[in-house]
Design an enzyme around this catalytic site. Structure first.
Site, short mmCIF file in Angstrom:
data_model
loop_
_atom_site.label_atom_id
_atom_site.label_comp_id
_atom_site.label_asym_id
_atom_site.label_seq_id
_atom_site.Cartn_x
_atom_site.Cartn_y
_atom_site.Cartn_z
N ASP A 11 37.34 42.15 36.47
CA ASP A 11 36.48 41.67 35.92
C ASP A 11 35.72 42.84 34.34
OD1 ASP A 11 35.03 40.13 33.46
OD2 ASP A 11 33.30 39.27 35.16
N GLU A 106 39.92 38.28 32.76
CA GLU A 106 39.27 37.61 34.59
C GLU A 106 40.34 37.55 35.33
OE1 GLU A 106 36.00 35.65 37.75
OE2 GLU A 106 36.36 34.79 36.09
#
EC number: 2.7.7.7
Length: 469
Positions: A11, A106
């Site tokens: 992320d 992500e």
């Protein structure tokens, strides 16, 4: 179950805001908020400096401005974000063909399916964990070297635990959960830490006296099914015990493509609504074509002044990516909706996607109709000009917008013939303020120009780092 934490969840840290800080030296270390800037705008991403003031994603921009009045509020530059995202995803695909991208910033990657898989399978679990940690640290270092940005990574034996580990790693960190440690890690967490446990589920669990994941894990599955329903209760029971057998699935197939806009002032004029539907249809088609797809069902979404929301759809004979067909269909659907009172939001989408476009009689008919309409308009204009040569047509509001001054958005990339590359710091009252700096320059100087200055023009984003190798 895996014996090595070979699933990574990556992320990027405060991605949009971090890209802006990397691109704009004067904003480094300062609060940056990216998102909608109008009265109904919503924060997309806030830098960590802005989060100190309580600003967070999904917050109304008006609220954020009250909490952090001295922050830099910027319009999103999606072209720049996509370019960085593609670099990061390419680095992940070097580790394994199994990369499941969840969003622009992500993704999951399954190391066991890549070139390191045989080595991970051949060593004891403890050594395998050390190997995974080294791979993850190298990935983080490569991302920072190539883009100047930081990423947080979680490593675990399942997607569930890798995601939770990456949350614990933020910002700019790495957390590894060894297989077998799932319940120890999850136990002390509040129930909201589990994916799919929202406010309603949390309240149902709270009423039953269940506040932590450990308490949920200790409850028999039958009790959770009674509390939450069969499917949801069984799923929460598995997650609370750290059990997740979902595979990393690359190239997740989108079921639809859509775009929508929320308007600062409610749309009260039907012609304006139809114009906005045309604009949305064009944007939707660009997304369709970029993905190499076409679609058979056209959908419009309308949110009225009283916040009531409705949708209308029409299924065509075959899939299409023709802008004229999709726009015409959206207009037909709008005729079914009561637009009185004002419209807050409009959306256009296409579903039932396909990877091809059939020869479509609708497209042919639309093209012929458009050509005939243009010919009639030209003939009428010619006739009017011959009868009243001195008269000039009265421009519509939309024409005035298209012919008027250029719109400069805060954060937008620009170039000036004399001063070079820069970005818009703000505009208003016929003036635009530009800060001239580049990603690898010192903080730059600010200059102000007329909004229609011919020497100033929009520009493409500059790369954050020189191309590698």
């Amino acid at each position: 179950m895996r014996t090595v934490p070979s699933i990574l969840h990556l992320d990027m840290d405060a991605f949009f805001a971090s890209v802006e800080q990397a691109a704009k030296p004067s904003l480094r270390g300062k609060p940056v908020i990216v998102g909608g800037l109008g009265g109904r705008g919503v924060v997309s991403t806030a830098s960590y400096e802005a989060r100190v003031f309580g600003v967070h994603s999904a917050m109304a921009t008006a609220v954020a401005r009250r909490l952090c009045p001295n922050g830099a509020y910027l319009w999103p530059r999606f072209v720049a974000y996509r370019e960085i995202s593609e670099q990061v995803m390419a680095m992940m695909r070097e580790l394994s063909p199994l990369v499941e991208q969840l969003s622009v910033d992500e993704a999951y990657v399954d190391l066991a399916a890549g070139p390191y898989g045989p080595a991970l399978a051949a060593v004891p679990p403890a050594e395998g964990s050390e190997f995974v940690e080294a791979i993850a640290q190298d990935l983080r270092a490569d991302i920072q070297h190539r883009t100047g940005l930081t990423a947080s990574i979680g490593a675990a034996g399942s997607k569930l635990m890798a995601k939770i580990a990456s949350e614990q790693a933020k910002p700019d960190g790495l957390v590894l959960v060894a297989p077998g440690q799932e319940r120890a890690v999850l136990g002390p967490m509040p129930v909201r830490a589990l994916p799919g446990v929202g406010p309603a589920t949390e309240q149902a669990l709270r009423r039953a006296g269940l506040l932590t994941v450990a308490e949920v894990a200790d409850l028999p599955e039958e009790e959770l099914v009674r509390l939450l329903g069969k499917a949801h209760g069984a799923g929460v029971s598995l997650m609370a015990r750290g059990l997740d057998e979902r595979a990393v699935v690359p190239d997740r197939d989108a079921k639809s493509v859509s775009v929508e806009d929320t308007y600062e002032v409610d749309l009260a004029d039907r012609d304006r609504v139809l114009h906005e539907l045309d604009v949305l249809a064009a944007r939707c088609v660009r997304r369709l074509q970029a993905a190499g797809r076409s679609g058979r069902t056209v959908v419009i979404k309308v949110r009225r002044f009283d916040f009531s929301t409705l949708t209308r759809s029409e299924t065509l004979r075959g899939p299409t990516d023709d802008e004229r067909v999709i726009a015409a269909t959206a207009r037909r659907l709008a005729a079914q909706v009561n637009l009185t009172g004002g419209i807050r939001l409009l959306g256009v989408g296409v579903s039932q996607l396909a990877e091809y476009t059939q020869e479509d009689l609708f497209a042919q008919a639309a093209a012929e109709a458009a050509a005939e309409e243009a010919a009639q308009a030209a003939a009428q204009a010619e006739q009017a000009a011959s009868l009243e040569p001195a008269s000039a047509p009265i421009p519509t509001a939309s024409a005035e917008r298209s012919l008027g001054s250029r719109l400069w958005m805060p954060g937008q990339d620009v170039r000036h013939e004399e001063f070079g590359a820069g970005w818009v710091q703000g505009s208003g009252v016929g003036r635009v303020t530009v800060r001239f700096e580049t990603p690898d320059s010192p903080p730059g100087r600010v200059r102000t120009f007329l909004v229609d200055d011919p020497a100033l023009s929009p520009a493409e984003p500059l790369p954050l780092r020189p191309p590698v190798g």
